[in-house]
Design an enzyme around this catalytic site. Structure first.
Site, PDB file in Angstrom:
ATOM      1  CE  LYS A 146      -1.914   4.238  78.044  1.00 48.11           C
ATOM      2  NZ  LYS A 146      -2.881   5.343  77.749  1.00 48.11           N
TER       3      LYS A 146
ATOM      4  CD  GLU B 127       7.496   2.506  79.654  1.00 47.59           C
ATOM      5  OE1 GLU B 127       8.096   1.423  79.724  1.00 47.59           O
ATOM      6  OE2 GLU B 127       6.577   2.742  78.845  1.00 47.59           O
TER       7      GLU B 127
ATOM      8  CB  SER C 193      -8.709   6.201  73.280  1.00 48.31           C
ATOM      9  OG  SER C 193      -8.569   7.557  73.661  1.00 48.31           O
TER      10      SER C 193
HETATM   11  C1  LIG Z   1      -2.652   6.438  76.908  1.00 50.73           C
HETATM   12  C2  LIG Z   1      -3.865   6.936  76.243  1.00 50.73           C
HETATM   13  C3  LIG Z   1      -3.834   7.450  74.938  1.00 50.73           C
HETATM   14  C4  LIG Z   1      -2.567   7.625  74.146  1.00 50.73           C
HETATM   15  O1  LIG Z   1      -1.855   6.460  73.899  1.00 50.73           O
HETATM   16  P1  LIG Z   1      -1.825   5.792  72.442  1.00 50.73           P
HETATM   17  O2  LIG Z   1      -0.772   4.753  72.555  1.00 50.73           O
HETATM   18  O3  LIG Z   1      -1.494   6.861  71.476  1.00 50.73           O
HETATM   19  O4  LIG Z   1      -3.162   5.228  72.203  1.00 50.73           O
HETATM   20  C5  LIG Z   1      -5.025   7.855  74.355  1.00 50.73           C
HETATM   21  N1  LIG Z   1      -6.193   7.786  75.030  1.00 50.73           N
HETATM   22  C6  LIG Z   1      -6.264   7.302  76.295  1.00 50.73           C
HETATM   23  C7  LIG Z   1      -7.580   7.267  76.978  1.00 50.73           C
HETATM   24  C8  LIG Z   1      -5.109   6.860  76.934  1.00 50.73           C
HETATM   25  O5  LIG Z   1      -5.185   6.396  78.194  1.00 50.73           O
END
Ligand SMILES: *Cc1c(COP(=O)(O)O)cnc(C)c1O
Length: 404
Positions: free
Chosen positions: A98, A120, A386
């Site tokens: 993020k 938000e 992610s």
């Molecule tokens: C917020 C988040 C997501 C999901 O958000 P996307 O916009 O779909 O990427 C996925 N993995 C992690 C670790 C997150 O913090």
């Protein structure tokens, strides 16, 4: 490190911000001018080498890019089948992708002379990423969060407060993310003169979905170069989990127009047939959410449905409009992973590789491992890790204790 990145913008939406039939700008009349100013500022900044010099400097020295591409050899062996490579977004500052986006939008806010940012947040992760860059840039920061979510995600509320942000509880509706979205938009209508609204995924009215994609495109651009360098070729498949779709678009964008298969993994929660899931593409229909036309989960009266996923970050009732369009065009393959499958993948990666993944990322892992098991050992499955899972260990502990 700048040599890794491609600043050409491809796959532009049309002038109204449409990707195929999705996207657009569904917002109050008073927001049309601020959205136009934002769009102008974004394109001007994107043409300005000074903007990218500052952005890449922060991405390198503050965020910790480029993140590694890691060949998970033991996991690949245990899983039988294709080689599994992990793009390590979990190693970024704050522990998830993020921040690539909040750094970009924070820099844009600074260029536009805005002294205050708002956001938000549902699970609190985007709120934390926003509060982090607000602290770093010395900006005021207000984060809207449903009161229900504040109670469920108390540690992230405290983190935001430590970072100097003001967390504003939202009581309307079900007191969750969709209600916080509405409040943030309402604030922006009244405050856009001095305030920048930082949206946390590839959603919102145009130009947000395009902007957020461009800020996350570093993920796939690095991964593509790293794969060529380390494996000698591109992966056969690239896999990412989908909440709103930002880490997926970030990984996928560089691999469009190549032979790489792009696999999007939604949260199947307790199962797609139970109604308790967050699979907007698989089970949703077209409608308007958060200022754009996209796939969303709503009931017959047009009310946004309550979603369920073990991972708070995938618990979003819509999906970015560009992914909706790619889905309809057949440019991505869609699959899902349930809560149980994600928990199992979480444990497998932790034990096999010494990497504790976020529960969101564990959905991508579960689906990626499932696919890899059907493939040959010389083939490659790249999975976007992610985020890291430290934030999720209490959730996992409670579930494993119940099973015992
Ligand atoms: C917020 C988040 C997501 C999901 O958000 P996307 O916009 O779909 O990427 C996925 N993995 C992690 C670790 C997150 O913090």
């Amino acid at each position: 490190m700048k040599e890794l990145y491609d600043l050409m913008i491809t796959h532009m939406p049309d002038a109204g911000g449409h990707f195929g039939r999705f996207g657009g700008k569904f917002a109050a009349e008073t927001l049309m001018q601020p959205l136009q100013s934002l769009q102008d500022a974004f394109f001007t900044a994107w043409q300005d080498p000074a903007f990218h010099a500052e952005r890449f400097d922060l991405l390198e020295h503050y965020v910790g890019r480029a993140t590694p591409l890691y060949h998970a050899k033991r996991l690949s062996e245990e899983n039988h089948g294709a080689q599994i490579w992990l793009k390590r977004e979990d190693l970024t500052h704050t522990g998830a992708h993020k921040i690539n986006n909040t750094i970009g939008q924070g820099l844009l806010a600074k260029r536009m002379g805005k002294k205050r940012v708002i956001a938000e947040t549902g699970a609190g992760q985007h709120g934390v990423a926003t509060a982090t860059v607000a602290a770093m840039f010395g900006m005021d920061c207000d984060v809207y969060m449903g009161r229900e979510d504040m109670a469920r995600q108390a540690p992230n509320v405290f983190r935001m407060q430590l970072l100097g942000a003001n967390v504003i509880p939202v009581d309307g509706g079900t007191a969750t993310l969709k209600d916080a979205l509405n409040e943030a938009l309402r604030d922006w209508v009244a405050s856009c003169e001095n305030t920048f609204y930082i949206i946390g995924t590839v959603a919102g009215p145009h130009p947000y979905p395009l902007m957020v994609r461009q800020f996350h495109a570093v993920i796939g651009q690095e991964a593509k170069a790293q794969s060529l360098m380390q494996a000698g070729r591109l992966p056969d498949i690239a896999v990412a989990c989908v909440g709103g779709g930002s880490n997926a678009m970030g990984l996928f964008h560089a691999f469009r127009d190549t032979s790489v298969r792009l696999v999007a993994v939604e949260a199947a929660g307790h199962g797609l047939e139970t109604g308790q899931h967050a699979a907007s593409l698989a089970k949703g229909r077209a409608g308007i959410l958060h200022g754009n036309l996209t796939y969303l989960l709503e009931n017959d009266e047009g009310q946004i449905k309550a979603t369920h996923s073990i991972s708070a970050g995938l618990d979003y009732p819509g999906v970015g409009p560009e992914l909706a369009s790619m889905h309809e065009a057949g440019d991505i393959e869609l699959t899902s992973a349930s809560d149980d499958q994600a928990i199992a993948a979480f444990q497998t990666l932790t034990r096999c590789e010494g990497i504790i993944p976020a529960l969101e990322s564990s959905h991508a892992l579960a689906a990626g491992m499932r696919l890899a098991a059907t493939m040959k050992p010389e083939e490659i499955v790249m999975i976007n890790l992610s985020g890291r899972g430290d934030k999720d260990i209490n959730t996992v502990m409670n579930i494993l204790e119940k099973e015992d």
